[in-house]
Scaffold this motif. Structure first.
Motif, PDB file in Angstrom:
ATOM      1  N   VAL A 129     -76.559 -28.236  14.161  1.00  0.00           N
ATOM      2  CA  VAL A 129     -76.021 -27.733  15.432  1.00  0.00           C
ATOM      3  C   VAL A 129     -75.720 -26.246  15.324  1.00  0.00           C
ATOM      4  O   VAL A 129     -76.023 -25.460  16.238  1.00  0.00           O
ATOM      5  N   ARG A 130     -75.138 -25.840  14.226  1.00  0.00           N
ATOM      6  CA  ARG A 130     -74.815 -24.424  14.036  1.00  0.00           C
ATOM      7  C   ARG A 130     -76.082 -23.574  14.009  1.00  0.00           C
ATOM      8  O   ARG A 130     -76.138 -22.497  14.610  1.00  0.00           O
ATOM      9  N   GLU A 142     -73.059 -13.483  29.836  1.00  0.00           N
ATOM     10  CA  GLU A 142     -72.246 -14.655  30.165  1.00  0.00           C
ATOM     11  C   GLU A 142     -72.576 -15.828  29.256  1.00  0.00           C
ATOM     12  O   GLU A 142     -71.676 -16.477  28.686  1.00  0.00           O
ATOM     13  N   LEU A 143     -73.857 -16.111  29.096  1.00  0.00           N
ATOM     14  CA  LEU A 143     -74.258 -17.211  28.228  1.00  0.00           C
ATOM     15  C   LEU A 143     -73.957 -16.892  26.766  1.00  0.00           C
ATOM     16  O   LEU A 143     -73.583 -17.784  25.993  1.00  0.00           O
ATOM     17  N   GLU A 196     -71.156 -18.095  21.855  1.00  0.00           N
ATOM     18  CA  GLU A 196     -70.381 -17.563  20.735  1.00  0.00           C
ATOM     19  C   GLU A 196     -69.079 -18.342  20.540  1.00  0.00           C
ATOM     20  O   GLU A 196     -68.656 -18.569  19.398  1.00  0.00           O
ATOM     21  N   ALA A 197     -68.445 -18.740  21.636  1.00  0.00           N
ATOM     22  CA  ALA A 197     -67.190 -19.486  21.528  1.00  0.00           C
ATOM     23  C   ALA A 197     -67.396 -20.795  20.777  1.00  0.00           C
ATOM     24  O   ALA A 197     -66.623 -21.136  19.862  1.00  0.00           O
ATOM     25  N   LEU A 244     -80.291 -19.471  19.079  1.00  0.00           N
ATOM     26  CA  LEU A 244     -80.218 -19.059  20.484  1.00  0.00           C
ATOM     27  C   LEU A 244     -79.556 -17.687  20.619  1.00  0.00           C
ATOM     28  O   LEU A 244     -80.010 -16.833  21.397  1.00  0.00           O
ATOM     29  N   LEU A 245     -78.476 -17.453  19.872  1.00  0.00           N
ATOM     30  CA  LEU A 245     -77.766 -16.189  19.968  1.00  0.00           C
ATOM     31  C   LEU A 245     -78.607 -15.017  19.457  1.00  0.00           C
ATOM     32  O   LEU A 245     -78.423 -13.879  19.902  1.00  0.00           O
TER      33      LEU A 245
END
Length: 392
Positions: free
Chosen positions: A212-213, A278-279, A284-285, A219-220
């Motif tokens: 998951v990480r 925004e995404l 990141e959160a 994506l980031l």
């Protein structure tokens, strides 16, 4: 259909009930729209592909019978999301969630129904009293959130999977730390087997959290992949592009002005396509949250490794004590063998001329043999202590 002895029709039993249940489960979907209303769907994969316009290879990622890693894929009109037990398709106005009867999916479905509605839509169908007050609070919070529909759904899924993995990590820590402390105090087969099972569970959980990480990190790192998740923006851009030819039906002067305005708005829309702030903040959160969970598992792994090192040191210490005992017994055996040699020589039934009238010599030989044995034993132990085989 079969018949009994009386001629009455009897329904034939299903020879493969397990496969039928599994097939029904794989066809079960639930649709949640922007108003929070849900509808259960019993459709095959072709109907889903036609409904959200995705390819079969993308839908195959959500197949519960196949093992795929955690994935978040952005397509033209949908987001395909596979996070552990959460298998969903997000569009600009609807969420399709697979296997809604799963015990781990039911809380996610309820959370979607609660958080997806925005504004007055969130207040429809709510009860009175405390439930109405809670619904109004949710509606007020939702009014402040002007995020697109797909981002609200994605946030629910990310929050659910991060909370799920964090809860599994907490359960593992609660069981692992006391077991490790008990193992350090008492090394037994029961404790060793218990720690072995906990270590295997930790390894599997770490791999799940790591997947998951890695997906969030990937994506980031790619702005294009994040831009593909802006479904509402792509839909509005497509609508603007499709309505722009109508400008030319007016007079040339007005048409030219409108066309210039349309081109300017399209240029602004194209410029906004690169804005993924925004995404990025949303991802990141939850990346920080899943990274914190991974750090907890890493700390647990280090604690297990430290415990293993401590146990190995203890075992080495016990092994050295056994070596010391073996060396003492071996030295005693050598000295006893020397005594036996002397006794054997004097006990032989052979006439010796020097033995006549010299019986007192046996006493001196025994004393001399004892002194030699003590000197030999002292030499062996001193040499072993010098080599570090025994303690001082």
């Amino acid at each position: 259909m079969s018949y009994n002895n009386n001629g009455n029709a009897v329904a034939a039993a299903d020879p493969l009930p397990g496969k039928k249940t599994k097939l029904q489960s794989s066809r079960s979907w639930v649709s949640i729209v922007a108003t929070g209303e849900s509808e259960t769907l019993d459709v095959d994969k072709y109907a889903i592909m036609h409904r959200v316009q995705i390819h079969a290879r993308d839908l195959r990622i959500l197949d519960p019978n196949l093992s795929y890693p955690s994935t978040i894929l952005g397509r033209e009109r949908a987001v395909v999301l596979n996070l552990e037990h959460i298998k969903a398709i997000i569009t600009a106005d609807e969420v399709l969630l697979r296997d809604p009867s799963d015990e781990n999916v039911i809380p996610v479905l309820k959370e979607l129904e609660r958080r997806l509605p925005v504004g007055n839509e969130a207040q429809n169908g709510q009860g009175d009293g405390k439930e109405s007050s809670a619904a109004n609070n949710d509606a007020d919070a939702a009014e402040e959130d002007d995020s697109p529909f797909e981002f609200r759904a994605l946030e629910v899924f990310l929050e659910a999977i991060c909370s799920f993995l964090a809860a599994r990590t907490t359960e593992l820590e609660t069981a692992a730390y006391p077991a490790l402390d008990e193992l350090t105090s008492k090394i037994s087969s029961r404790n060793l087997d218990r720690v072995r099972k906990l270590k295997s569970a930790m390894t599997r959980l770490t791999a799940r959290v790591q997947k998951v990480r890695d997906e969030l990190e990937q994506l980031l790192d790619d702005d294009d992949d994040m831009a593909d998740l802006y479904l509402s923006r792509k839909l509005s851009s497509a609508s603007s592009a499709s309505s722009s030819p109508n400008c030319y039906l007016t007079s040339p002067t007005i048409g030219s002005k409108i066309s210039r305005a349309s081109r300017a708005s399209l240029a602004t829309a194209r410029g906004d396509e690169n804005d993924v702030e925004e995404l990025e903040m949303l991802l990141e959160a939850y990346f920080m949250q899943i990274d914190s969970t991974l750090n907890r598992l890493t700390t647990l792994r280090e604690y297990i490794d430290d415990t293993e090192d401590y146990i190995n040191i203890q075992l080495d210490n016990h092994r050295n004590q056994l070596i010391q005992l073996e060396l003492v017994l071996s030295s005693g055996t050598v000295c006893s063998a020397f005594y036996s040699l002397v006794a054997g020589i004097f006990g032989m039934n052979i006439p010796y001329t020097w033995n006549d009238n010299h019986g007192y010599m046996f006493k001196y030989v025994v004393i001399l043999t004892g002194a030699i044995c003590v000197i030999l034993f002292t030499f062996i132990m001193s040499h072993a202590r010098y080599k570090g085989l025994v303690g001082s």
